[in-house]
Structures are given as C-alpha cells and as structure tokens.
Motif scaffolding. Structure first.
Motif, mmCIF file in Angstrom:
data_model
loop_
_atom_site.group_PDB
_atom_site.id
_atom_site.type_symbol
_atom_site.label_atom_id
_atom_site.label_comp_id
_atom_site.label_asym_id
_atom_site.label_seq_id
_atom_site.Cartn_x
_atom_site.Cartn_y
_atom_site.Cartn_z
ATOM 1 N N ILE A 1 -6.131 22.740 -97.489
ATOM 2 C CA ILE A 1 -6.129 24.201 -97.611
ATOM 3 C C ILE A 1 -4.693 24.735 -97.636
ATOM 4 N N PHE A 2 -3.850 24.204 -96.750
ATOM 5 C CA PHE A 2 -2.471 24.696 -96.679
ATOM 6 C C PHE A 2 -1.631 24.190 -97.843
ATOM 7 N N ILE A 3 -1.841 22.951 -98.206
ATOM 8 C CA ILE A 3 -1.051 22.350 -99.280
ATOM 9 C C ILE A 3 -1.401 22.981 -100.623
ATOM 10 N N CYS A 4 -2.669 23.368 -100.782
ATOM 11 C CA CYS A 4 -3.050 24.040 -102.028
ATOM 12 C C CYS A 4 -2.827 25.551 -101.936
ATOM 13 N N GLY A 5 -2.548 26.049 -100.742
ATOM 14 C CA GLY A 5 -2.280 27.481 -100.592
ATOM 15 C C GLY A 5 -3.473 28.343 -100.953
ATOM 16 N N ILE A 6 -4.597 28.041 -100.340
ATOM 17 C CA ILE A 6 -5.847 28.709 -100.705
ATOM 18 C C ILE A 6 -6.138 29.880 -99.769
ATOM 19 N N ALA A 7 -6.681 30.945 -100.330
ATOM 20 C CA ALA A 7 -7.132 32.064 -99.508
ATOM 21 C C ALA A 7 -8.293 32.750 -100.198
ATOM 22 N N GLY A 8 -9.142 33.354 -99.397
ATOM 23 C CA GLY A 8 -10.320 34.028 -99.925
ATOM 24 C C GLY A 8 -10.130 35.529 -100.016
ATOM 25 N N PRO A 9 -11.254 36.266 -100.075
ATOM 26 C CA PRO A 9 -11.192 37.717 -100.294
ATOM 27 C C PRO A 9 -10.324 38.474 -99.281
ATOM 28 N N ARG A 10 -10.252 37.987 -98.035
ATOM 29 C CA ARG A 10 -9.493 38.718 -97.035
ATOM 30 C C ARG A 10 -7.980 38.615 -97.249
ATOM 31 N N ARG A 11 -7.564 37.838 -98.230
ATOM 32 C CA ARG A 11 -6.162 37.679 -98.530
ATOM 33 C C ARG A 11 -5.468 39.032 -98.717
ATOM 34 N N LEU A 12 -6.190 40.008 -99.256
ATOM 35 C CA LEU A 12 -5.544 41.289 -99.532
ATOM 36 C C LEU A 12 -5.116 42.012 -98.275
ATOM 37 N N ARG A 13 -5.762 41.718 -97.158
ATOM 38 C CA ARG A 13 -5.349 42.346 -95.910
ATOM 39 C C ARG A 13 -4.594 41.368 -95.008
#
Lengths: 390, 479
Positions: free
Chosen positions: A108-120
C-alpha cells in the motif's frame, strides 16, 4: 522489544548485498495484489512474506509499526479492535485488477494508494511516519521514526512511498492511525451533468462540514457525498449540507448501510469491474475533469469521478491493432494542454503496458533527477528494474 | 561551533561577483554595503552571525534562475533566505555565500475557491495566505507561531508545523506543488494544482530539505474551509505524568482535538508573572481546543471533560465565550515572551512518543538541575513535540555553551527514547553535529547521496543539516 521479522530483514539484506556484487536483479513481491501495476519486471523474486507482524500499536499515540509483509487485513483488524483505522482508506483493487494475492501494508505504501478519503485525509505518504528499508547495497536504513512529527534530516520516507520498489526494499512501516468516527451518512444528488456535479461537489467541499467523500457517477447521474462524525449530531450536519446544496438540486440522505455500500463501490472502482478495457487513473484539477471526460467518451470509453472531481477514472477500450495505446496520447495530451495533471495506466494488457508508459512520463529535468536519485539508492539498479519505466 | 571555511578565491573576487549580480538584477536588488548586509547576518538563532558576500533579491523565478546559473558558473555557494525566522540557523550565510532573499517575491498570486488551492510566491508570509483566502471562507492550515512574519518558502524549506497540525497536518500535507530552481539554474515544476504528483515523491523530498536541494520560488498550497467555531478547555493536573496520560486517553477516546497544548509548572509560573492569565496553581496544564458547529464543540468538550475526570484534574475551565477563550490562550501565547523576560533562551524542538512524556519531563528536570539552568516546557502535546526553553545569560561568558550542552543532552535523550532531534524547527546549523546521534554513518551517507542527486556540487546552503566532518569525508570519497 525486537520485532519478530528482524531476522528475516537481515537475511534479505544479506541476499541483496550478495546480489549487488554479482549483478543479479530482483522483483520485489508482497502479496501480489498490485503486481500488474507498471511494467513487468524480470528478476529473482524477493518475497516480503516473512516480514510480517505488528511490532507496536499505541492507539493513544495514533501510531502503529508493522513489517512490510503484514497483510493489510491484519493491520485493519487490529486497528478496528481499538476503534481506529487507516485514515487514507486504502482500497481493495483486486476485483478491478483481476489479481488474487493478499494486499500487504508495504504494498500500500510502496504503491502510494489511497481511497476516497484522500481528499480530506491525504494519501499513504501523508500517513507514513517512518520506514526501514534495505538499499541497493544491502544496507539497512531507518528513515523517519515512529513519532508524529519529525523533520530530522532529508525525508527518505517520502521518497520510498510511491517508489514502486525501485529505490529499495521496504521492510517495516510506521504509520499514523485515525479514530473511526461514530457514524457515517451519505447524501446523493440525482440527474446532474458532469459540470453541474463538479460545482456541487466543490460547494460541499468548500463548506465547514468536513465532507470526507465526493464522487460523481455519470452512468447513473448520481453525485455522492459522505460525512462522518458523532452519531447524535450527524443528522443535523446532513441537514445543513442538504440546505447548502439546494441551489444544485434536492439531495437525498442515505442510511449508513447504503452509504457504506456506495463508498465501497467507489473505492474499489466497481463501476469498471468485470468490464474489459484499459483503466486510467487521472489526477487533475477538478475543473478539468469534464473536459477529460469528453475526450475519454470520444475514445469510446466511460468515466467516473472521485476526490471531488480531482480523480477521474476512465475505462477505455483496448484496440486490437498493434499501435493501439488505449487513449494514452489523447488523455496525456489533453492534460498537457490544460497545464497539469497526470494519467496512470492502472490496468492494461501486458502488450499495452509495454507499448505505453504506464506511469506518466516526466519532464526531462524531473526525469534526470529521478534517475540520479535511483542511482543514489540502488547504484546497480537491482530493484524492480523497469517497473516505473526507463 | 565550526562553520565551513569560506572559499578564499570567491572572497577575492567579490567586486567582480557583485558586478555580475548587478548585470542580472536591478541595482536596488543587490545589497552589498556592510551596513545593509548586517540585516542578513543571522536569523532567529542570533548566537551565530556572519555577513554574506552579497544579498540578491530576485523579482521573478526567471531572475532567480539567472542568479543560480550565474552562481553555478562562478562556483559561488548560495544561501536562500525567506523571512529569517529560523530558530536553527537555517538561513545563516557563509562569508563566501550569495544570499538569495525572497523579499521581492512576496505575492499571493491566486486563490482558487473552486479547487481550494492557492498559488503563492515563496516570500509571501504564511499569514498573508490565510488572509487572502478568508473572503472565500478558507484558510491555510499550517500555522507556525511565527506566522505573521515567516515566509511560505521558509515553511516549505523547514516543513513547518504549528499548533493545529494534530488535525490538519504539517506543510508537507498541505503542499501540492512547488517551483524549484535547481543549483544549475533550471526551473522545475513539481506537482501542480492536482493531488499526487507523478513519479517519485520529489515534492516530499524538497519539503523540509532546509534549502539544501534548490531554491523554491513558488508554492501551490491546499486551502481548508474555516471551521464554524472553536473553543478551548483548560485542565490543570497535579503531575506531568497525569497530564501526559490524559493526552493519550483523549486521543484514544476517538476525540482528535484541533489543538492540545501542554505547559509545565516553570512555564505556568513564568506566564503568570508575565501575562497574568490567572492560570491554576498546578504542576501541568493542558489547553485542549475543539472546533466545529456549536453542538459539535459542546459534544467534544463534554467527552474531553469526561476523560480528564479520570485523571483527577485540580482545575477544569471550559470556555463559554470568546473572552474566556482569549483568556485561556493568553498565557500560552505569551509563553515565549514570558521566558524572554527571564533572560536569553534556547528553544529546543525534540520529539518523544507520548507514552514517554512523563519520563522525559522528569529527566529534563534532572538535567536542568545538574546544569543549574532554568528549563521550562511548553509544547504541542498531541504529537509529543517538546519545546523545552533553556534560559541563560548571553552576557555571561560560557553560559551559551552551557545551555547548548544542556540542550544537546536533552535532544540525545529524545532520540534514545525512540523520538527525534527535531519535530518542526529543522536541523539547521544548531543540531547539525547531533545528527550522528540519530543516524548511523551509512544512513547519513545515503541522505548525502540524495543531496548530491539534487546538488552535485554542494553549492546550496552549506554548513546545514549534515555534520561537517561527515560532509568532508563523503565528498572526498566521491572524488
């Protein structure tokens, strides 16, 4: 207390040191959930599975430290047991990508993944407190630490996050956790055009109601918003938001269960699951979303919006011709004309990923800098050679 | 403390270099007379002073790039300077350095309420961004206590935090893009008005790099909607340990307040004498601020009160009005002034895990007693970022050195306790030699290799962050 995976780390470091001396290459493998992202790598597998276990969890400090190979599921279960979660909502893309493996914390960290809450809440990189990693010479490094604030020295943690394993082997991640709010509610506006939805989402995100999700699904013409907070106060906040959105349409309030299902679908890119074609993940200024969407539709594709319009998901048919590029030049060309943003090919056939750079090519100055940084971390280029392109 | 030896060849060519700078910039934008240069001899770490070779004040990214190209051609080192509010000597020039000041690049170029983004020149003050965004109901969240004066470029260089970063994050988390002029004078645009820059996280590497990697001339910042309201509660405890445990318990209860400030007895006493905020007589106090709608504030404060009750508070005052909020904050905001009234002081910036707060405070008290120096603690408790203030007398020979040794001991203890040397002030000159306490030689070496990838000739901001001996060894080995 020494984490159980330290021995495994030492063994991997020794193997890397040896490989560096004998010009061998590695493909770093976590659970394999995101293995098709980027270009295929030829190299000996370097498995992180033994780097597993949670070595520290202090809910009162919002801090967790675990081996990079720890299954994400295990981390999320440990957090949930204490009323916490990963604030950046890492999504499960296995259905989208057609992969089977277990997502790992390191992945998750190495690919730099984030879901919908990324905007906040920000992305994975915003929640990494520190890392341990092995460089291309087999030396183990500590970057950052386990405290919430740390500006000591150059920020190696940020460089490793999102590096897709091209700088080093991450062996441990220290991260910031977040409390799970008591309740969640969803709002939906129906029948909006892309441009009208963009305006509605901007109005919601500009409000003080701490909207934690804003997505638009053009297929069903549904614009979804999410709020989270204290159970007894959430209805009031939802009502405030309905009032605020009145100029954009009549928003309907969804139950917690309904909203939960909607946001899982958005996070997991369900609108494109089971449909053939290349999947593009386009990061852009929200105002430019509808313009890119038109380009995608002209290519015979479909789109939906997340991050308040700052993330455009596009599904573009993969053609059978040898020179088919599933819209790469069109989409990236449009972004360049608009003056910003980037398009990543998240899913595509092996042949397409060879033809088209899966990661957006960088400006020459940035590319040169990137190559110099790679050499600093991994002088022989032994980690995931070619994964991110050149 | 030792500083890098100035290059005699550069010093000898001063007139020629000044003429070269004047070919690039208008005459008033090159500062060269000694009296005017005095203003640039130090930042807020006033114990170290050095007049630079010259100060150049570019008025555009293009001028900044031309300056950097010129300095590269002439092999002259460069020290960037924002507002000069660094507490660690981040903007301390060398005698052979051309200082590039951001004073003329001080405009907020654009506020985009639709995308909630600001485009800002590096010399604009932190507060000017929030002021420009206020009519749109937005603000720029990172708020270092120097926000009235400090520049956005300096914030990016130091990855500045502030009182509200528990909720909103530090500069890194609120920075979307930057214009970076490389040491060779190339202009690189990193990131933009969208989320997540492509490729390696170069923006993350530049943020907090203390001017070592290049010159930031412009930044793209994320703006946040202003909360509807905010109110604090003040809680007094009869031990620092109880206050520390209460902080962890508040967070564990799922309430993440927007600010969580801690003051120990010496600090409370000093503030009381200085600003008379009428604080309770206690060993430690917390100021916890909740924000949101009135109902949300009430709910949060009620929960915080309930948690605090478990730690036998000796005082608990919930603000019920603007005036009461101001009164609660008055002492905290006067803390640095209060300490300043007691003498000269060094402000440390170490971090420890919250769980070891009581332990480190006890150890700090013991260390300060051993040195015979007064140390008080006021800090952002939610994130364990300590700010011990060591009071000394600059006019007393040896007192500064004693205070520095006392500080070094405290910081090393932070590292031993799984913390770090600096949470938000940066390493600068001040903590440069302590880096070896936190990092192994090969870890420093890789960081120096990253520096070399950006600045192969090591012309940017010499004498900061890395121990001088380590730099010499690294550069000799590289040759």
């Amino acid at each position: 207390m020494t984490p159980v995976y330290r021995e495994a780390e030492a063994a991997l470091a020794a193997r890397i040191a040896e490989a560096a001396a004998s010009n061998r290459k590695f493909e770093i493998r976590g659970g394999g959930a995101h293995r098709i992202w980027g270009r295929s790598v030829e190299g000996e597998p370097l498995e992180t599975a033994a780097l597993s276990g949670i070595s520290l969890y202090e809910p009162g400090e919002m801090t967790l430290v675990a081996g990079a190979g720890t299954p994400l599921r295990e981390v999320e279960a440990a957090l949930a047991a204490r009323g916490q979660r990963l604030g950046f909502e890492p999504p499960d893309w296995r259905a989208l990508l057609g992969t089977q493996g277990e997502p790992t914390l390191g992945g998750i960290f190495i690919c730099g993944i984030a879901g919908p809450r990324r905007l906040r809440a920000g992305s994975a990189r915003d929640h990494a407190l520190g890392l341990r990693f092995v460089d291309g010479q087999g030396r183990v490094h500590r970057a950052g630490g386990r405290v919430m604030k740390n500006v000591t020295g150059l920020d190696m943690t940020r460089l490793l996050c999102g590096s897709h394993g091209t700088l080093g082997l991450v062996t441990e991640v220290a991260l910031k956790t977040a409390p799970i709010p008591e309740a969640m509610a969803g709002l939906v506006l129906r029948g909006l055009s892309d441009a009208a939805a963009e305006a509605a989402m901007a109005a919601a995100l500009g409000s003080p109601y701490e909207v934690s999700g804003a997505a638009h699904l053009p297929q069903s013409r549904e614009t979804h918003l999410r709020i989270e907070g204290f159970a007894k106060l959430l209805p009031e906040r939802a009502a405030d938001l309905v009032r605020l959105l009145k100029p954009h349409g009549a928003a309907e309030i969804l139950s917690c269960a309904e909203a939960g299902a909607v946001w899982r679908e958005i996070a997991e890119v369900r609108p494109f699951v089971g449909k053939p074609g290349a999947v593009w993940r386009i990061s852009l200024k929200p105002a430019h979303g509808p313009i890119l969407a038109e380009e995608a539709r002209a290519l015979g594709g479909e789109v939906f919006y997340d991050w308040g319009g700052g993330l455009l998901w596009a599904l573009i048919p993969e053609g059978e011709f040898e020179d088919d590029e599933a819209g790469a030049s069109v989409l990236r060309g449009a972004l360049a004309r608009l003056g910003g943003g980037h398009a990543t090919l998240l899913r595509g056939s092996e042949a397409l990923r060879r033809r088209v750079p899966p990661f957006q090519p960088l400006a020459p100055g940035l590319e040169a800098l990137t190559q110099r940084l790679r050499r600093a971390f991994d002088p022989q280029g032994i980690f995931n050679p070619g994964r991110m392109g050149a | 403390m030792e500083q890098p030896t100035p290059d005699a060849a550069v010093l000898a060519r001063r007139d020629e270099i000044l003429a070269g700078l004047r070919r690039i910039l208008p005459p008033q934008a090159v500062v060269s007379d000694e009296e005017s240069l005095r203003a640039y001899e130090c930042d807020a770490l006033t114990a170290y002073r050095q007049i630079p070779l010259a100060v150049a004040l570019p008025g555009s990214a293009a001028e900044a790039a031309a300056l950097m190209r010129y300095c590269a051609e002439e092999d002259v080192p460069v020290t960037p300077r924002g507002a000069g509010t660094s507490l660690t000597g981040g903007a301390l020039p060398g005698a052979d350095c051309v200082m590039i000041g951001m004073a003329r690049l001080n405009q907020v170029l654009k506020i985009d309420p639709q995308s909630r983004v600001a485009r800002v020149q590096a010399g604009a003050t932190n507060l000017s961004v929030s002021r420009a965004a206020a009519p749109e109901g937005l603000f720029y969240a990172p708020d270092p206590s120097s926000q009235l004066a400090c520049s956005i470029g300096g914030n990016v260089a130091m990855n500045s935090g502030g009182a509200h970063c528990l909720k909103y994050g530090v500069t890194l988390n609120n920075l979307l893009g930057a214009t970076l002029v490389t040491p060779e004078g190339e202009i690189l645009e990193i990131g933009g008005e969208h989320m997540d820059a492509p490729g390696l996280d170069l923006l993350g590497a530049v943020c907090g790099s203390e001017g070592l990697l290049g010159l930031v001339t412009e930044a793209i910042l994320r703006l946040t909607p202003m909360p509807e309201g905010a109110r604090p509660v003040l809680i007094g405890f009869d031990s620092a340990a109880a206050a520390g445990a209460c902080v962890a318990a508040i967070i564990e209860a799922g309430v993440v307040p927007v600010a969580l400030e801690f003051m120990d007895r010496p600090c409370i006493v000093a503030c009381e004498a200085f600003a008379k905020p009428n604080y309770p007589d206690c060993e430690a106090l917390l100021i916890v601020e909740a924000e949101g709608s009135e109902a949300e504030i009430q709910e949060q404060l009620a929960r915080i009160e309930a948690v605090a009750a478990r730690f036998q508070p000796v005082a608990l005052r919930v603000s019920a009005s603007e005036a009461e909020s101001a009164a609660i904050w008055a002492g905290r905001k006067a803390a640095f002034g209060a300490m300043g009234a007691m003498g000269d002081y060094i402000c440390l910036d170490g971090v420890t895990p919250l769980s070891r707060l009581a332990e480190i405070l006890t150890a700090i008290a013991a260390i300060s007693e051993r040195y015979g120096l007064r140390v008080s603690n006021v800090f952002h408790a939610g994130d364990g970022n300590l700010h011990p203030l060591i009071v000394f007398d600059a006019n007393k020979p040896g007192d500064l050195e004693k205070a520095e040794a006392c500080g070094a001991e405290i910081l090393k203890l932070c590292v031993e306790m799984d913390g770090c040397l600096t949470g938000e002030h940066g390493v600068g000159v001040e903590k440069r030699e302590l880096m070896s306490a936190q990092f192994a030689p090969h870890e420093l070496e890789l960081q120096m290799a990253v520096k070399s990838a950006f600045d192969p000739e090591w012309r940017m901001n010499p004498g900061k962050v890395f121990p001088l001996a380590a730099v010499r060894a690294y550069r000799e080995a590289a040759e």
